[in-house]
Design a protein around this motif. Sequence first.
Motif, PDB file in Angstrom:
ATOM      1  N   GLY A 189     -19.093   0.964  21.657  1.00 19.18           N
ATOM      2  CA  GLY A 189     -19.941   0.388  20.618  1.00 19.18           C
ATOM      3  C   GLY A 189     -21.140  -0.381  21.126  1.00 19.18           C
ATOM      4  O   GLY A 189     -21.655  -1.270  20.449  1.00 19.18           O
ATOM      5  N   ALA A 190     -21.603  -0.063  22.308  1.00 23.20           N
ATOM      6  CA  ALA A 190     -22.713  -0.802  22.908  1.00 23.20           C
ATOM      7  C   ALA A 190     -24.081  -0.298  22.452  1.00 23.20           C
ATOM      8  O   ALA A 190     -25.096  -0.831  22.854  1.00 23.20           O
ATOM      9  CB  ALA A 190     -22.628  -0.707  24.428  1.00 23.20           C
ATOM     10  N   SER A 193     -26.363  -2.178  25.034  1.00 23.43           N
ATOM     11  CA  SER A 193     -25.918  -3.394  25.721  1.00 23.43           C
ATOM     12  C   SER A 193     -24.998  -3.053  26.884  1.00 23.43           C
ATOM     13  O   SER A 193     -24.274  -2.063  26.851  1.00 23.43           O
ATOM     14  CB  SER A 193     -25.173  -4.295  24.740  1.00 23.43           C
ATOM     15  OG  SER A 193     -26.007  -4.606  23.653  1.00 23.43           O
ATOM     16  N   ALA A 194     -25.031  -3.929  27.891  1.00 21.12           N
ATOM     17  CA  ALA A 194     -24.164  -3.754  29.056  1.00 21.12           C
ATOM     18  C   ALA A 194     -23.859  -5.117  29.667  1.00 21.12           C
ATOM     19  O   ALA A 194     -24.637  -6.054  29.542  1.00 21.12           O
ATOM     20  CB  ALA A 194     -24.835  -2.852  30.080  1.00 21.12           C
ATOM     21  N   TYR A 254     -33.711  -1.448  25.826  1.00 25.45           N
ATOM     22  CA  TYR A 254     -34.361  -1.044  24.578  1.00 25.45           C
ATOM     23  C   TYR A 254     -35.229   0.172  24.853  1.00 25.45           C
ATOM     24  O   TYR A 254     -35.997   0.188  25.813  1.00 25.45           O
ATOM     25  CB  TYR A 254     -35.245  -2.169  24.030  1.00 25.45           C
ATOM     26  CG  TYR A 254     -34.501  -3.425  23.675  1.00 25.45           C
ATOM     27  CD1 TYR A 254     -33.857  -3.547  22.441  1.00 25.45           C
ATOM     28  CD2 TYR A 254     -34.431  -4.488  24.565  1.00 25.45           C
ATOM     29  CE1 TYR A 254     -33.167  -4.697  22.112  1.00 25.45           C
ATOM     30  CE2 TYR A 254     -33.745  -5.642  24.244  1.00 25.45           C
ATOM     31  CZ  TYR A 254     -33.111  -5.747  23.016  1.00 25.45           C
ATOM     32  OH  TYR A 254     -32.425  -6.892  22.695  1.00 25.45           O
ATOM     33  N   ILE A 255     -35.117   1.184  24.010  1.00 26.32           N
ATOM     34  CA  ILE A 255     -35.988   2.353  24.063  1.00 26.32           C
ATOM     35  C   ILE A 255     -36.692   2.440  22.716  1.00 26.32           C
ATOM     36  O   ILE A 255     -36.052   2.391  21.663  1.00 26.32           O
ATOM     37  CB  ILE A 255     -35.200   3.634  24.365  1.00 26.32           C
ATOM     38  CG1 ILE A 255     -34.576   3.533  25.752  1.00 26.32           C
ATOM     39  CG2 ILE A 255     -36.099   4.862  24.257  1.00 26.32           C
ATOM     40  CD1 ILE A 255     -33.753   4.719  26.154  1.00 26.32           C
ATOM     41  N   TYR A 256     -38.014   2.594  22.759  1.00 25.89           N
ATOM     42  CA  TYR A 256     -38.812   2.541  21.528  1.00 25.89           C
ATOM     43  C   TYR A 256     -40.177   3.167  21.772  1.00 25.89           C
ATOM     44  O   TYR A 256     -40.568   3.456  22.913  1.00 25.89           O
ATOM     45  CB  TYR A 256     -38.972   1.090  21.080  1.00 25.89           C
ATOM     46  CG  TYR A 256     -39.528   0.187  22.152  1.00 25.89           C
ATOM     47  CD1 TYR A 256     -40.877  -0.069  22.261  1.00 25.89           C
ATOM     48  CD2 TYR A 256     -38.671  -0.393  23.104  1.00 25.89           C
ATOM     49  CE1 TYR A 256     -41.382  -0.876  23.265  1.00 25.89           C
ATOM     50  CE2 TYR A 256     -39.168  -1.194  24.110  1.00 25.89           C
ATOM     51  CZ  TYR A 256     -40.525  -1.436  24.189  1.00 25.89           C
ATOM     52  OH  TYR A 256     -41.025  -2.233  25.194  1.00 25.89           O
ATOM     53  N   GLU A 257     -40.914   3.364  20.679  1.00 26.09           N
ATOM     54  CA  GLU A 257     -42.301   3.843  20.755  1.00 26.09           C
ATOM     55  C   GLU A 257     -43.205   2.666  20.485  1.00 26.09           C
ATOM     56  O   GLU A 257     -43.016   1.913  19.532  1.00 26.09           O
ATOM     57  CB  GLU A 257     -42.536   4.948  19.721  1.00 26.09           C
ATOM     58  CG  GLU A 257     -43.936   5.537  19.736  1.00 26.09           C
ATOM     59  CD  GLU A 257     -44.925   4.811  18.858  1.00 26.09           C
ATOM     60  OE1 GLU A 257     -46.116   4.761  19.202  1.00 26.09           O
ATOM     61  OE2 GLU A 257     -44.511   4.270  17.816  1.00 26.09           O
ATOM     62  N   TYR A 258     -44.196   2.484  21.354  1.00 27.10           N
ATOM     63  CA  TYR A 258     -45.133   1.369  21.203  1.00 27.10           C
ATOM     64  C   TYR A 258     -46.527   1.854  21.584  1.00 27.10           C
ATOM     65  O   TYR A 258     -46.762   2.244  22.728  1.00 27.10           O
ATOM     66  CB  TYR A 258     -44.700   0.199  22.095  1.00 27.10           C
ATOM     67  CG  TYR A 258     -45.519  -1.056  21.930  1.00 27.10           C
ATOM     68  CD1 TYR A 258     -45.291  -1.921  20.865  1.00 27.10           C
ATOM     69  CD2 TYR A 258     -46.521  -1.370  22.837  1.00 27.10           C
ATOM     70  CE1 TYR A 258     -46.032  -3.073  20.725  1.00 27.10           C
ATOM     71  CE2 TYR A 258     -47.258  -2.527  22.699  1.00 27.10           C
ATOM     72  CZ  TYR A 258     -47.013  -3.379  21.633  1.00 27.10           C
ATOM     73  OH  TYR A 258     -47.762  -4.518  21.481  1.00 27.10           O
ATOM     74  N   ASP A 298     -30.097 -10.707  27.994  1.00 25.67           N
ATOM     75  CA  ASP A 298     -30.031 -11.082  26.580  1.00 25.67           C
ATOM     76  C   ASP A 298     -30.544 -12.487  26.309  1.00 25.67           C
ATOM     77  O   ASP A 298     -30.987 -12.783  25.210  1.00 25.67           O
ATOM     78  CB  ASP A 298     -28.595 -10.950  26.056  1.00 25.67           C
ATOM     79  CG  ASP A 298     -28.194  -9.495  25.865  1.00 25.67           C
ATOM     80  OD1 ASP A 298     -29.067  -8.606  25.997  1.00 25.67           O
ATOM     81  OD2 ASP A 298     -27.010  -9.246  25.587  1.00 25.67           O
ATOM     82  N   ASP A 299     -30.511 -13.379  27.299  1.00 25.16           N
ATOM     83  CA  ASP A 299     -30.919 -14.761  27.065  1.00 25.16           C
ATOM     84  C   ASP A 299     -32.407 -15.008  27.366  1.00 25.16           C
ATOM     85  O   ASP A 299     -32.860 -16.140  27.400  1.00 25.16           O
ATOM     86  CB  ASP A 299     -30.052 -15.718  27.897  1.00 25.16           C
ATOM     87  CG  ASP A 299     -30.121 -15.430  29.388  1.00 25.16           C
ATOM     88  OD1 ASP A 299     -30.702 -14.394  29.777  1.00 25.16           O
ATOM     89  OD2 ASP A 299     -29.589 -16.245  30.164  1.00 25.16           O
TER      90      ASP A 299
END
Length: 161
Positions: A69-70, A85-86, A96-100, A111-112
């Motif tokens: 469930g990551a 997440s890992a 994170y994989i995304y289009e920008y 994460d912090d």
Amino acid sequence: MRFQTRSREVIDLVFPIALFFVFAASALIVLILAADLYGSTTGRLRVNDENRSALAYIEEKIRQNDTGGAIEIVRIEDTDCLAMSADYDGIFYTTYIYEYKGMLKELFIRDDVSFSLKNGRDIMEISSLSMTSPEDRLYRFVVTDSDGFQSSLIASERSVP
């Protein structure tokens, strides 16, 4: 009688030259058409390859990070992002994989730590990337190229949360 002989000599000279120019023009037309066909075919293959490469990259990242469930789709800065997440030695990281701005990007960060999507690493050029989750643990990705052609991928998590 001499007049006919001279006329015949001119025709004997002009006809092969005219025939040569007809063949040369025909060869040039065929060459231009073949070059245009080659250019359009290779252009289409290149675009198709770019879309497939982007989708294959996303699919490989899902397979690499498919642990209990990551994987989820999150919205950051009005952009849908595939978040994976890992836990590395007790420290939590998210990829994170995304289009920008016309680029497929990847951002691997703790994460912090606060971040912005512009900080991601460029992977490849794409026009747009849409991602949805039609069902739990099932994801649909659609990549659009600069010509408006779309390629899609449906991937699922194999691990059990």
